[in-house]
Design an enzyme around this catalytic site. Structure first.
Site, short mmCIF file in Angstrom:
data_model
loop_
_atom_site.label_atom_id
_atom_site.label_comp_id
_atom_site.label_asym_id
_atom_site.label_seq_id
_atom_site.Cartn_x
_atom_site.Cartn_y
_atom_site.Cartn_z
N ASN A 1 0.88 -1.18 0.00
CA ASN A 1 0.00 0.00 0.00
C ASN A 1 0.91 1.22 0.00
O ASN A 1 1.47 1.57 1.04
CB ASN A 1 -0.89 -0.03 1.25
N LYS B 1 0.14 4.18 -0.22
CA LYS B 1 -0.51 5.36 0.36
C LYS B 1 -0.27 6.56 -0.57
O LYS B 1 -0.14 6.37 -1.78
CB LYS B 1 -0.03 5.59 1.79
N HIS C 1 -9.65 1.36 4.83
CA HIS C 1 -8.39 1.51 5.55
C HIS C 1 -8.62 2.44 6.74
O HIS C 1 -9.42 3.38 6.65
CB HIS C 1 -7.31 2.09 4.61
N GLU D 1 -7.01 4.80 7.81
CA GLU D 1 -6.78 6.22 7.51
C GLU D 1 -8.01 6.83 6.85
O GLU D 1 -8.29 8.02 7.02
CB GLU D 1 -5.51 6.37 6.65
N GLU E 1 -5.58 -4.89 10.38
CA GLU E 1 -4.58 -3.85 10.62
C GLU E 1 -4.89 -3.15 11.95
O GLU E 1 -5.72 -2.22 11.98
CB GLU E 1 -4.59 -2.82 9.48
N GLY F 1 2.26 2.29 10.86
CA GLY F 1 3.22 3.38 10.73
C GLY F 1 3.91 3.75 12.04
O GLY F 1 4.55 4.78 12.14
N SER G 1 3.21 -2.14 10.37
CA SER G 1 4.65 -2.19 10.63
C SER G 1 5.27 -3.55 10.28
O SER G 1 6.22 -4.00 10.92
CB SER G 1 4.97 -1.81 12.08
#
Ligand code: 13P
Length: 255
Positions: free
Chosen positions: A9, A11, A96, A98, A167, A173, A211
């Site tokens: 991904n 991003k 996701h 985010e 996730e 991250g 991560s």
């Protein structure tokens, strides 16, 4: 069990020049000793034409990071699943954290998007995961089951066609990875939910994301219910991403 699936991904990263360099290095690295896993890269929409041009006919698939819940029409700024299909996308990441966090996406919207993706012939990679507060309050299982259940109900008999990505929000991250045991526990919960939803659930792959890197991938990927990875930061570095791919056990060895 099927081959592992490793998805990068990217991003909101990349440029025409950077992507071209990264893809060239990845393709060269993969050619050396074959590919033990299915591999795909999910880029921002403007770069999908580039991925289609450079990856068509290679061992790398590609996909997008979101799609609209609508089929077409007056939805300025949105990208329809059918448009992604025009650019050869095999996958689209949906829900996701985010997008849930910064764009207010809720379970129902993610479920509608999953329906659109499947109708366009694209495999949704449905992301689920708890926040640190959820985990500390003992709500992990409740949260991930609720998130997945919305999609399962919306897609009905197509439930076996989705990929799920677990996730944990606190691991994205942050450099703080779920332990293999923590991840496996949640994956087993998701697996039983998928089994209860479809007689064909052996087709579902459940990826871990958060991560994941060259140092921790092998142990995570050796867990019985971890069918692959959804990789953020480490997918932007060719050597890291290649070693994650290389750490996948060959399909025949996967029980
Ligand atoms: P990182 O691998 O950078 O933690 O990101 C994970 C992720 O969000 C993949 O979708």
């Amino acid at each position: 069990m099927t081959k592992k699936l490793i998805v990068g991904n990217w991003k909101m990263n990349g440029s025409l020049a950077v992507n071209a360099g990264l893809l060239q290095t990845l393709l060269a690295g993969l050619n050396d000793d074959g590919v033990a896993a299915d591999v795909a890269l999910c880029a921002s929409a403007p770069y999908l034409a580039q991925l289609q041009a450079l990856l068509q006919g290679t061992a790398l698939g590609w996909g997008a990071q979101d799609c609209s819940a609508h089929e077409s029409g007056a939805y300025t700024g949105e990208v329809a699943a059918a448009m992604l299909r025009d650019f050869g996308c095999r996958y689209v990441i949906l829900g996701h954290s985010e997008r849930r966090q910064y764009h207010g996406e809720n379970d129902d919207l993610v479920a509608q998007k999953a329906q659109r993706a499947l109708a366009a012939g694209i495999t949704p990679i449905v992301c689920v995961g708890e926040t640190l507060a959820d985990r500390e309050a003992g709500r992990t299982e409740f949260v991930v089951k609720r998130q997945l259940s919305a999609v399962i109900h919306a897609v009905g008999h197509c439930a076996s066609e989705i990929v799920v990505a677990y996730e944990p929000v606190w691991a994205i991250g942050t450099g703080r990875t779920a332990t293999p045991e923590q991840a496996q526990t949640v994956h087993a919960v998701l697996r039983s939910q998928l089994k209860a939803a479809s007689a064909h659930s052996s087709r579902n792959r459940i990826l871990y994301g958060g991560s994941m890197n060259a140092g921790n991938a092998a142990e995570l990927l050796s867990q019985p219910d971890i069918d692959g990875g959804l990789i953020g930061g480490a997918s932007l570095k060719a050597d890291e991403f290649l070693s994650i791919i290389a750490s996948c056990p060959p399909a025949a060895a996967v029980i």
